[in-house]
Design a protein around this motif. Structure first.
Motif, mmCIF file in Angstrom:
data_model
loop_
_atom_site.group_PDB
_atom_site.id
_atom_site.type_symbol
_atom_site.label_atom_id
_atom_site.label_comp_id
_atom_site.label_asym_id
_atom_site.label_seq_id
_atom_site.Cartn_x
_atom_site.Cartn_y
_atom_site.Cartn_z
ATOM 1 N N TYR A 81 -32.719 100.287 -56.859
ATOM 2 C CA TYR A 81 -33.023 100.748 -55.499
ATOM 3 C C TYR A 81 -33.041 99.572 -54.522
ATOM 4 N N MET A 82 -33.576 98.436 -54.969
ATOM 5 C CA MET A 82 -33.736 97.287 -54.081
ATOM 6 C C MET A 82 -32.427 96.539 -53.826
ATOM 7 N N VAL A 83 -31.577 96.464 -54.832
ATOM 8 C CA VAL A 83 -30.349 95.703 -54.669
ATOM 9 C C VAL A 83 -29.352 96.495 -53.828
ATOM 10 N N LYS A 84 -28.491 95.777 -53.116
ATOM 11 C CA LYS A 84 -27.577 96.430 -52.178
ATOM 12 C C LYS A 84 -26.226 96.776 -52.793
ATOM 13 N N HIS A 85 -25.886 96.161 -53.928
ATOM 14 C CA HIS A 85 -24.610 96.443 -54.575
ATOM 15 C C HIS A 85 -24.759 96.211 -56.072
ATOM 16 N N ASP A 124 -28.929 85.316 -52.869
ATOM 17 C CA ASP A 124 -29.551 84.969 -51.593
ATOM 18 C C ASP A 124 -30.899 85.658 -51.395
ATOM 19 N N LEU A 125 -31.351 86.443 -52.390
ATOM 20 C CA LEU A 125 -32.625 87.158 -52.278
ATOM 21 C C LEU A 125 -33.485 86.882 -53.510
ATOM 22 N N PRO A 126 -34.036 85.669 -53.634
ATOM 23 C CA PRO A 126 -34.781 85.319 -54.847
ATOM 24 C C PRO A 126 -36.122 86.036 -54.990
ATOM 25 N N THR A 127 -36.775 86.351 -53.877
ATOM 26 C CA THR A 127 -38.121 86.936 -53.949
ATOM 27 C C THR A 127 -38.156 88.276 -54.679
ATOM 28 N N PRO A 128 -37.269 89.230 -54.359
ATOM 29 C CA PRO A 128 -37.277 90.482 -55.129
ATOM 30 C C PRO A 128 -37.049 90.258 -56.614
ATOM 31 N N GLY A 129 -36.230 89.262 -56.968
ATOM 32 C CA GLY A 129 -35.996 88.955 -58.368
ATOM 33 C C GLY A 129 -37.272 88.502 -59.062
ATOM 34 N N MET A 130 -38.063 87.683 -58.380
ATOM 35 C CA MET A 130 -39.326 87.228 -58.955
ATOM 36 C C MET A 130 -40.319 88.376 -59.094
ATOM 37 N N ILE A 131 -40.306 89.281 -58.118
ATOM 38 C CA ILE A 131 -41.185 90.455 -58.192
ATOM 39 C C ILE A 131 -40.806 91.336 -59.379
ATOM 40 N N LEU A 132 -39.512 91.526 -59.600
ATOM 41 C CA LEU A 132 -39.048 92.335 -60.723
ATOM 42 C C LEU A 132 -39.393 91.668 -62.057
#
Length: 269
Positions: free
Chosen positions: A103-107, A63-71
């Protein structure tokens, strides 16, 4: 195995056409990059590693595609920058993406860290083999992985029998696993006859085959934990790049360990 009957369900071949077509396209692109080497091979590997980092993130946090693209973009930047430096300390940059992503991911932070780190190191191993050891070594590595995958798939489908590790990868059988080892051994024999590697490469091919299968199993275990069927839907019949290259990554990590521990000589036709 004795007492087991071959599987005869026609439906088990339904995905073969799509799978083979996708494989042919990937082989064509990969073959050109491997033969050309240099910047073309670097671009392919860095792109693939960046996409796999994105897939790892999306399996954990879909549900959080943007951080994945940044990584993914950060991964490509880090690996590209590492190519211009030779200092041993530059290898610490392998930790940047795993630490930032964890750090960014919640689990599932430990899983992201381990898999992101492993994928980057394996990708770096492929770049190292092509640049330092030449075309023949990387051709052998890829040939072993492809032979293991293709013949393991075919033998497993035809022969069937007991499962290799049903809780993690329910489709894999002992017959398919052994078929992959046998095919890798044949590849080793061919390279022993055509190169100056010697017949030790036959045994190394079989062990490399097992390492590639472990890479596949590790990714299967990760997907099972994340409760997803494929790492993504980028490749028809195969899922994502991580689904396609998990075995190659396992083989690359093994060879990187061998190359680091021993003085691996060049091999030429």
């Amino acid at each position: 195995m004795a007492g087991s009957e071959p599987q005869t369900d026609p439906g088990k071949w339904d995905d073969l056409t799509v799978r083979m077509a996708s494989s042919a396209a990937m082989v064509a692109v990969g073959a050109v990059a491997v033969v050309l080497g240099g910047v073309w091979f670097q671009i392919l590997v860095i792109f693939a590693v960046a996409v796999m980092i994105w897939e790892i993130w999306m399996m954990i946090a879909p549900d959080l595609p943007t951080p994945g693209m940044i990584l993914a973009a950060l991964t490509a930047s880090v690996l590209s920058g590492m190519l211009t430096h030779e200092s041993a300390f530059i290898l610490l940059l392998f930790l940047v993406v795993p630490i930032v992503g964890a750090y960014m991911v919640k689990h599932e932070r430990l899983y992201f860290f381990c898999f992101a780190f492993g994928v980057q190191v394996a990708g770096w191993g492929l770049l190292t083999f092509r640049a330092d050891y030449g075309f023949t070594w990387i051709l052998w590595l890829i040939s072993v992985v492809v032979a293991t995958d293709v013949f393991g798939y075919l033998v497993g489908r035809v022969v069937g029998g007991p499962k290799f590790w049903p809780k993690v990868s329910p489709k894999k059988t002992w017959s398919g696993t052994a078929g992959g080892w046998a095919a890798a051994g044949v590849v080793g024999v061919v390279f022993a006859m055509l190169t100056n590697a010697g017949f030790i490469i036959v045994a190394l091919s079989v062990v490399l085959s097992f390492a590639s299968q472990l890479g596949d199993i590790m990714e299967s275990a990760f997907k099972r934990r994340m409760r997803v069927k494929d790492s993504s839907t980028l490749i028809p019949g195969h899922g994502g790049l991580f689904d396609r290259f998990d075995a190659l990554l396992g083989a690359s990590l093994f060879m990187l360990l061998i190359a680091s521990a021993f003085n691996v000589p060049g091999v030429n036709f």
